[in-house]
Design a protein around this motif. Structure first.
Motif, PDB file in Angstrom:
ATOM      1  N   ASN A 196      -7.992  -0.716  -5.653  1.00  0.00           N
ATOM      2  CA  ASN A 196      -8.554   0.003  -4.488  1.00  0.00           C
ATOM      3  C   ASN A 196      -9.931  -0.270  -4.343  1.00  0.00           C
ATOM      4  OD1 ASN A 196      -6.117   1.413  -3.341  1.00  0.00           O
ATOM      5  ND2 ASN A 196      -6.063   2.653  -5.428  1.00  0.00           N
ATOM      6  N   GLY A 197     -10.647  -0.320  -5.527  1.00  0.00           N
ATOM      7  CA  GLY A 197     -11.972  -0.797  -5.343  1.00  0.00           C
ATOM      8  C   GLY A 197     -12.349  -2.014  -4.538  1.00  0.00           C
ATOM      9  N   LEU A 198     -11.420  -3.147  -4.917  1.00  0.00           N
ATOM     10  CA  LEU A 198     -11.668  -4.536  -4.213  1.00  0.00           C
ATOM     11  C   LEU A 198     -11.398  -4.159  -2.769  1.00  0.00           C
ATOM     12  CD1 LEU A 198     -11.783  -7.484  -3.736  1.00  0.00           C
ATOM     13  CD2 LEU A 198      -9.618  -7.471  -4.443  1.00  0.00           C
ATOM     14  N   CYS A 199     -10.301  -3.353  -2.419  1.00  0.00           N
ATOM     15  CA  CYS A 199      -9.829  -3.116  -0.969  1.00  0.00           C
ATOM     16  C   CYS A 199     -10.922  -2.287  -0.451  1.00  0.00           C
ATOM     17  CB  CYS A 199      -8.655  -2.376  -1.072  1.00  0.00           C
ATOM     18  SG  CYS A 199      -7.147  -3.361  -1.453  1.00  0.00           S
ATOM     19  N   ARG A 200     -11.551  -1.406  -0.996  1.00  0.00           N
ATOM     20  CA  ARG A 200     -12.677  -0.650  -0.280  1.00  0.00           C
ATOM     21  C   ARG A 200     -13.929  -1.797  -0.042  1.00  0.00           C
ATOM     22  NH1 ARG A 200     -11.082   3.455  -3.751  1.00  0.00           N
ATOM     23  NH2 ARG A 200     -12.713   2.811  -5.260  1.00  0.00           N
TER      24      ARG A 200
ATOM     25  N   THR B 282      -8.401 -17.921   2.576  1.00  0.00           N
ATOM     26  CA  THR B 282      -8.103 -19.185   2.066  1.00  0.00           C
ATOM     27  C   THR B 282      -8.177 -19.315   0.803  1.00  0.00           C
ATOM     28  OG1 THR B 282     -10.254 -19.707   2.670  1.00  0.00           O
ATOM     29  CG2 THR B 282      -8.691 -20.052   4.468  1.00  0.00           C
ATOM     30  N   VAL B 283      -8.920 -18.386  -0.062  1.00  0.00           N
ATOM     31  CA  VAL B 283      -9.169 -18.682  -1.473  1.00  0.00           C
ATOM     32  C   VAL B 283      -8.678 -17.114  -2.223  1.00  0.00           C
ATOM     33  CG1 VAL B 283     -11.115 -18.790  -3.251  1.00  0.00           C
ATOM     34  CG2 VAL B 283     -10.982 -19.923  -0.999  1.00  0.00           C
ATOM     35  N   LEU B 284      -8.109 -17.490  -3.405  1.00  0.00           N
ATOM     36  CA  LEU B 284      -7.923 -16.518  -4.274  1.00  0.00           C
ATOM     37  C   LEU B 284      -8.453 -16.715  -5.735  1.00  0.00           C
ATOM     38  CD1 LEU B 284      -4.199 -15.547  -3.492  1.00  0.00           C
ATOM     39  CD2 LEU B 284      -6.166 -14.169  -2.555  1.00  0.00           C
ATOM     40  N   PHE B 285      -8.691 -15.488  -6.421  1.00  0.00           N
ATOM     41  CA  PHE B 285      -9.428 -15.787  -8.085  1.00  0.00           C
ATOM     42  C   PHE B 285      -8.376 -15.614  -8.996  1.00  0.00           C
ATOM     43  CE2 PHE B 285     -12.897 -15.901  -5.086  1.00  0.00           C
ATOM     44  CZ  PHE B 285     -13.656 -17.023  -5.475  1.00  0.00           C
ATOM     45  N   GLY B 286      -8.286 -16.273 -10.176  1.00  0.00           N
ATOM     46  CA  GLY B 286      -7.651 -15.702 -11.065  1.00  0.00           C
ATOM     47  C   GLY B 286      -8.227 -15.997 -12.348  1.00  0.00           C
ATOM     48  N   GLY B 287      -7.796 -15.420 -13.583  1.00  0.00           N
ATOM     49  CA  GLY B 287      -8.350 -15.436 -14.680  1.00  0.00           C
ATOM     50  C   GLY B 287      -7.628 -14.841 -15.992  1.00  0.00           C
TER      51      GLY B 287
ATOM     52  N   GLN C 124      -6.040  -8.948 -17.130  1.00  0.00           N
ATOM     53  CA  GLN C 124      -5.364  -8.042 -16.373  1.00  0.00           C
ATOM     54  C   GLN C 124      -5.823  -7.860 -14.915  1.00  0.00           C
ATOM     55  OE1 GLN C 124      -3.610  -4.388 -18.041  1.00  0.00           O
ATOM     56  NE2 GLN C 124      -1.759  -4.850 -16.583  1.00  0.00           N
ATOM     57  N   SER C 125      -7.380  -7.384 -14.969  1.00  0.00           N
ATOM     58  CA  SER C 125      -8.002  -6.998 -13.938  1.00  0.00           C
ATOM     59  C   SER C 125      -8.127  -8.221 -13.002  1.00  0.00           C
ATOM     60  CB  SER C 125      -9.350  -6.749 -14.395  1.00  0.00           C
ATOM     61  OG  SER C 125     -10.010  -7.703 -14.702  1.00  0.00           O
ATOM     62  N   CYS C 126      -7.818  -9.543 -13.481  1.00  0.00           N
ATOM     63  CA  CYS C 126      -7.968 -10.620 -12.513  1.00  0.00           C
ATOM     64  C   CYS C 126      -6.706 -11.611 -13.149  1.00  0.00           C
ATOM     65  CB  CYS C 126      -9.361 -11.340 -12.654  1.00  0.00           C
ATOM     66  SG  CYS C 126      -9.579 -12.570 -11.649  1.00  0.00           S
ATOM     67  N   PRO C 127      -5.800 -11.507 -12.897  1.00  0.00           N
ATOM     68  CA  PRO C 127      -4.674 -12.290 -13.547  1.00  0.00           C
ATOM     69  C   PRO C 127      -4.448 -13.681 -13.131  1.00  0.00           C
ATOM     70  CG  PRO C 127      -3.751 -10.972 -11.913  1.00  0.00           C
ATOM     71  CD  PRO C 127      -5.107 -10.491 -11.972  1.00  0.00           C
ATOM     72  N   SER C 128      -4.195 -14.574 -14.336  1.00  0.00           N
ATOM     73  CA  SER C 128      -3.929 -15.827 -14.033  1.00  0.00           C
ATOM     74  C   SER C 128      -2.606 -16.132 -13.399  1.00  0.00           C
ATOM     75  CB  SER C 128      -3.722 -16.592 -15.292  1.00  0.00           C
ATOM     76  OG  SER C 128      -3.530 -18.038 -15.140  1.00  0.00           O
ATOM     77  N   PHE C 129      -2.932 -17.046 -12.049  1.00  0.00           N
ATOM     78  CA  PHE C 129      -1.798 -17.420 -11.058  1.00  0.00           C
ATOM     79  C   PHE C 129      -0.913 -18.662 -11.988  1.00  0.00           C
ATOM     80  CE2 PHE C 129      -4.713 -15.457  -8.312  1.00  0.00           C
ATOM     81  CZ  PHE C 129      -3.783 -14.457  -7.538  1.00  0.00           C
ATOM     82  N   ARG C 130      -1.800 -19.391 -12.571  1.00  0.00           N
ATOM     83  CA  ARG C 130      -1.138 -20.682 -13.376  1.00  0.00           C
ATOM     84  C   ARG C 130      -0.454 -20.006 -14.471  1.00  0.00           C
ATOM     85  NH1 ARG C 130      -6.444 -24.309 -14.253  1.00  0.00           N
ATOM     86  NH2 ARG C 130      -6.180 -25.609 -12.448  1.00  0.00           N
TER      87      ARG C 130
ATOM     88  N   LEU D  82     -13.638 -11.166  -3.526  1.00  0.00           N
ATOM     89  CA  LEU D  82     -12.351 -11.467  -4.193  1.00  0.00           C
ATOM     90  C   LEU D  82     -12.415 -11.596  -5.614  1.00  0.00           C
ATOM     91  CD1 LEU D  82     -10.086 -13.158  -1.649  1.00  0.00           C
ATOM     92  CD2 LEU D  82     -10.335 -10.798  -2.135  1.00  0.00           C
ATOM     93  N   ARG D  83     -13.641 -12.200  -5.860  1.00  0.00           N
ATOM     94  CA  ARG D  83     -13.977 -12.569  -7.342  1.00  0.00           C
ATOM     95  C   ARG D  83     -14.516 -11.307  -8.078  1.00  0.00           C
ATOM     96  NH1 ARG D  83     -18.756 -15.864  -9.614  1.00  0.00           N
ATOM     97  NH2 ARG D  83     -17.825 -16.342 -11.999  1.00  0.00           N
ATOM     98  N   ARG D  84     -13.432 -10.945  -9.048  1.00  0.00           N
ATOM     99  CA  ARG D  84     -13.757  -9.774  -9.886  1.00  0.00           C
ATOM    100  C   ARG D  84     -13.543 -10.274 -11.350  1.00  0.00           C
ATOM    101  NH1 ARG D  84     -14.949  -4.914  -7.242  1.00  0.00           N
ATOM    102  NH2 ARG D  84     -14.488  -5.382  -5.240  1.00  0.00           N
ATOM    103  N   GLY D  85     -14.467  -9.975 -12.371  1.00  0.00           N
ATOM    104  CA  GLY D  85     -14.237 -10.089 -13.475  1.00  0.00           C
ATOM    105  C   GLY D  85     -14.430 -11.503 -14.140  1.00  0.00           C
TER     106      GLY D  85
END
Length: 178
Positions: free
Chosen positions: A11-15, A28-33, A36-42, A97-100
């Motif tokens: 909700n913080g990201l959406c706000r 056109t871009v998403l971020f993963g890590g 859990q707050s920024c999960p890995s897509f791979r 969109l980049r968090r953590g």
């Protein structure tokens, strides 16, 4: 055959996206890590050609915020060197969109417009299911068409084909972004 996945946007990201004027824009871009707050897509098995649905759990409802088809996944540390000149400005533009801790960048075709105004109906919410090697599982913590907790959405999860159709139809059935 391409798969579809969900990723929970906090909700913080959406706000922040609402305040930043990103409603109606096509990601056109998403971020993963690694967290859990920024999960890995791979790690979830996402590959080029797959579709990622960003979802938001808010006020006992699930919102399908947007969807994007994956073109490529690159290491975040190498993104500057690996990205084509036309992709690099997108990396900067979608920085909110980049968090953590970020370790990967998912590049995609322009997705559906970001929207926060259309919750999934209770009957559709109760139909959602995820697929894994162990089998299918329904979305947990759904009671009487209400999402009581979002813990079952934290991460990147592969949707079963019927659920992917539900989310896709939900995005395309909505009118213009307000």
């Amino acid at each position: 055959m391409a798969n579809s996945y969900t990723v929970l946007w906090t909700n913080g990201l959406c706000r922040d996206l609402i305040r930043g004027g990103f409603t109606g824009r096509r990601p056109t871009v998403l971020f993963g890590g690694p967290h859990q707050s920024c999960p890995s897509f791979r790690r979830a098995g996402v590959v080029p050609g797959d579709r990622v649905f960003a979802v938001r759990a808010w006020r006992a409802a699930l919102y399908t915020v947007c969807a994007m088809e994956v073109r490529r996944i690159v290491d975040h540390d190498q993104a500057g060197a690996e990205l084509a000149d036309e992709d690099y400005p997108n990396l900067i533009h979608w920085r909110p969109l980049r968090r953590g801790c970020v370790s990967e960048v998912v590049l995609g075709s322009p997705g559906t417009p970001i929207r926060f105004d259309a919750p999934l109906s209770g009957d559709r919410l109760e139909q959602l299911a995820f697929a894994s090697r162990r089998g299918e599982r329904k979305l947990r913590h759904v009671e009487d068409g209400r999402l009581l907790r979002a813990v079952g959405l934290q991460g990147v999860y592969r949707l079963d084909p019927g659920s992917a159709d539900i989310l896709n139809r939900h995005l395309t059935d909505q009118g213009p972004v307000a």
